[in-house]
Structure formats: C-alpha cells, structure tokens
Design an enzyme around this catalytic site. Structure first.
Site, mmCIF file in Angstrom:
data_model
loop_
_atom_site.group_PDB
_atom_site.id
_atom_site.type_symbol
_atom_site.label_atom_id
_atom_site.label_comp_id
_atom_site.label_asym_id
_atom_site.label_seq_id
_atom_site.Cartn_x
_atom_site.Cartn_y
_atom_site.Cartn_z
ATOM 1 N N ARG A 1 0.822 -1.229 0.396
ATOM 2 C CA ARG A 1 0.069 0.079 -0.058
ATOM 3 C C ARG A 1 0.890 1.117 0.528
ATOM 4 N NH1 ARG A 1 -4.032 -1.277 5.216
ATOM 5 N NH2 ARG A 1 -1.752 -2.187 5.939
ATOM 6 N N LYS B 1 1.827 2.176 7.431
ATOM 7 C CA LYS B 1 2.114 1.205 8.410
ATOM 8 C C LYS B 1 2.746 2.010 9.528
ATOM 9 C CE LYS B 1 0.200 -2.033 9.385
ATOM 10 N NZ LYS B 1 -0.485 -1.978 10.660
ATOM 11 N N TYR C 1 -0.793 4.336 10.238
ATOM 12 C CA TYR C 1 -1.350 3.729 11.033
ATOM 13 C C TYR C 1 0.181 3.839 12.147
ATOM 14 C CZ TYR C 1 -5.555 2.881 9.299
ATOM 15 O OH TYR C 1 -6.230 2.354 8.316
ATOM 16 N N HIS D 1 -0.609 2.131 15.619
ATOM 17 C CA HIS D 1 -0.919 1.180 16.904
ATOM 18 C C HIS D 1 0.138 0.921 18.219
ATOM 19 C CE1 HIS D 1 -4.122 -0.260 14.280
ATOM 20 N NE2 HIS D 1 -3.374 -0.143 13.073
ATOM 21 N N GLU E 1 -5.541 5.635 13.828
ATOM 22 C CA GLU E 1 -6.501 5.098 14.381
ATOM 23 C C GLU E 1 -7.603 5.052 15.234
ATOM 24 O OE1 GLU E 1 -2.859 3.495 16.190
ATOM 25 O OE2 GLU E 1 -3.033 3.858 13.543
ATOM 26 N N ASP F 1 -2.796 -6.259 15.420
ATOM 27 C CA ASP F 1 -2.537 -4.554 15.968
ATOM 28 C C ASP F 1 -2.052 -3.956 17.045
ATOM 29 O OD1 ASP F 1 -1.486 -4.370 13.113
ATOM 30 O OD2 ASP F 1 -2.796 -3.649 11.772
#
Length: 371
Positions: free
Chosen positions: A15, A75, A94, A96, A118, A270
């Site tokens: 991605r 990510k 993101y 996490h 997120e 995650d």
C-alpha cells in the site's frame, strides 16, 4: 508545506499513503510532494502517474525524510524509519502504539509529531480512518479462514459453506463492530453457520433485524464465549478498544480445548490480539499452530489486497492531510477535536491516554501541547 511519501518496507506491504489523486489534491493547495521512486509501482501506480499529478521523485527514503515537513505513510515506521525522523517533523500514519513499546520509545526520542490514523474520531462516532481497513480485514478474515480450513494448509479439511447433506462450518465472530459486521456478511454469503458475540445488546439487536435467522447473536459472557469457541471451526477476533491493547477474550485453555484443525483469525493483532496464544505474523509466514489450532495473525492483512486498500484508505485520510498541510499541525488540531484525538506522541511526550497508561509514560494531553 513539503510532504513526503516513502515506499512501505514492512513485509509484503504494497500500500501507499498517497495515491496520485491525493498528490494532485495537495499540490492544488500549493504544497509540494516528494515521492520515493517506485513507491506505488507494485499496485500499478507508476512514477509517471505521480509526476503527472505534480509530485517530485526522489531516489530513496532518506531523501524523503530529510526534506519533508510531513511524512505520510500507511504502516507504523520501522526502526530504520524512526531513526530518520526529526524533532518537529509530522508523521501521519497508522501507529498502533499500545502493544509496541519499542516503536513508542523511538518516536518519543525522535521528537516528531505523530498523528495516528486509528485514533482519529468522527463526527458521528467511530474511527473513520480505521474503518476502511477494518472493512477490508473483516472480509479478508473469512477468506483467510476458509482457505486455512483446507487440510493442505493445516486445517481440519472443512468447506466453510458445506454442501447438500453435509453441514456448514460454524464461524464465531468476536465483536460486532466494523470488522465483525463485514466478516459476518462474507460468512453468511458463503453459507456458513454464524454466531456473533458482543456486549452491546443494541448492536446485536440491529444485526438480528438485518440478518434474522441467518445468524445467531450472543451476549459476551465468559460462558457464552467459551461454549461458542469450543463448537467453532473458525473463530474471528475483531474486538477493539481505541488506542489501547485488545482484551484477551480467548484464553490459552480455551484454545487447547478447541477442535483440532480449527482456525483462528486474529484481526485485533495490530493492538496485541484478543487470543492469549496470538502473536503477529507476516504474509510470508502467515500461520502457526498451537495445540492443534491454526492461528492466522497477519498484522497488515489489508496489505494483501493493496490496491483496493490504498484507494479506500486515501478516501478517508486525504481530508485531514490537506487540513494539516494548509494550517500546520497546531492550528489544525486546535480547530478539529476529532483530528486532535489522533495525536499520540509529540515533542517527546505521549499525548494519548490509553498508550501512556499501557506503557507507563506520563500522559500529557494534546491541549497542553497545543497551548
């Protein structure tokens, strides 16, 4: 503002944080966009498309990080990327953080301003930047579970939907949120016997009104959860506490008592996972076996359908990216309480309470950092 797009380097992650259309949107507001050459090549987004949208190509990630005021990713930054971040630089991706103390420490040390997709909230509730990937992951969870029930992949050799004269597999879905809803749509469509477990009775009532007797709904008590899990061929974990570690709903003892060859798909991985036996895996080595139960715990599941995921993600993220670029992060966050919820780490401080509490940092509210 100078905005940078590096190539993702996590295992089998194709991605990209910005599509050419998103680049064009940023450029139309007077910003410049630096794109690492080849960033979108794997999903058909060529360098030529980025150049046509107004981007400037640079040869490597070091050039992106060195020149960009804001780095846009998909990510969480890997260790070598964390090392390239600098004080005051904006990271929009993101993160996490709750189950990842090493990354959190690296981001704190960098002094960067880290805004996590997120934890950004929406005007109507929910987590709108997490939702599109949760939709993808929920649908993929059923596909992955069905595939790994095949005997050649370690499963018990069961067809998810059965055939006339042979019962369908029992799919148990933990959580009736975005992941759970999309998983049950797929499982029902494939003819499985589906049970959805959640503590929100109103949500269970909504699903019952839509799906009727095609699904079973259960309140999430220890007894109900154990009974369902031990009867299941496939268990999908889709529980979420925003920004915090996922609760361990399925104990090691429960897993040991499951049917041999059953499959668990932990979409919550995650955030640390909701099975006590879960640990993160990759697309290269997606599964492992504990007590005869196949565990699929890939931490970037939507990366397997990277083109679909990239466009879905950009639809959700580009609006805030433009706001941050146009106004600067301090003004953008002051004016938008929902975007402000995305601030996890800034200038060496942890500004998301669940992350601070989980990892033992002093919590400094975003409003304090913006004062």
């Amino acid at each position: 503002m100078h905005i940078g797009l590096p190539t993702e380097i996590k295992n089998h992650e194709y991605r990209v944080g910005l599509t050419p259309a998103s680049v064009r949107e940023l450029c139309s507001h007077g910003h410049s966009v630096l794109v690492q050459s080849g960033a979108g090549q794997a999903i058909g987004l060529s360098d030529a498309l980025y150049q046509a949208a107004g981007a400037t190509l640079v040869p490597d990630a070091a050039s992106v990080f060195a020149q960009a005021d804001m780095v846009v990713k998909v990510k969480e930054p890997q260790p070598q990327e964390c090392a390239m971040l600098r004080h005051g630089q904006i990271l929009y991706t993101y993160l996490h953080l709750a189950p990842d103390p090493a990354q959190t420490a690296a981001l704190v040390q960098s002094g960067a301003v880290c805004i996590a997709y997120e934890t950004i909230t929406g005007a109507n509730g929910g987590l709108p930047l997490l939702a599109p990937m949760s939709e993808v992951a929920g649908r993929m969870a059923v596909q992955a579970g069905a595939a790994h029930l095949e005997k050649s992949k370690g499963g018990m050799g069961v067809l998810l939907g059965g055939v006339p004269g042979v019962p369908a597999a029992h799919v148990v879905i933990l959580g009736a949120g975005v992941v759970g809803t999309h998983a049950l749509q797929m499982a029902v469509g494939m003819g499985a016997r589906v049970t959805v477990i959640d503590r929100n009775v109103d949500r269970l009532r909504q699903l019952d009104l839509v799906f009727g007797n095609r699904i079973h709904t259960l309140y999430s008590s220890v007894q109900n959860l154990e009974d369902a899990v031990l009867d299941a061929e496939l268990v999908i974990g889709g529980v979420l506490i925003p920004g915090a570690s996922a609760p361990k709903l399925v104990t090691r003892a429960m897993v040991a008592s499951m049917k041999k060859g059953a499959v668990v798909v932990d979409v919550a991985i995650d955030q640390g996972g909701c099975f006590e036996t879960s640990h993160a895996t990759t697309h290269a080595e997606p599964t492992y076996v504990v007590d005869g139960v196949v565990h699929y715990c890939v931490a970037n599941m939507p990366g397997a359908v990277a083109r679909t995921s990239t466009f879905a993600l950009n639809n959700a993220t580009i609006g805030h990216a433009v706001a941050i670029a146009n106004k600067g992060w301090t003004q953008a966050l002051r004016e938008d309480a929902h975007l402000r919820q995305g601030l996890n780490v800034a200038r060496g401080q942890v500004s998301y309470e669940a992350v601070a509490n989980t990892l033992g940092y002093a919590y400094v509210p975003a409003q304090t950092l913006l004062a």
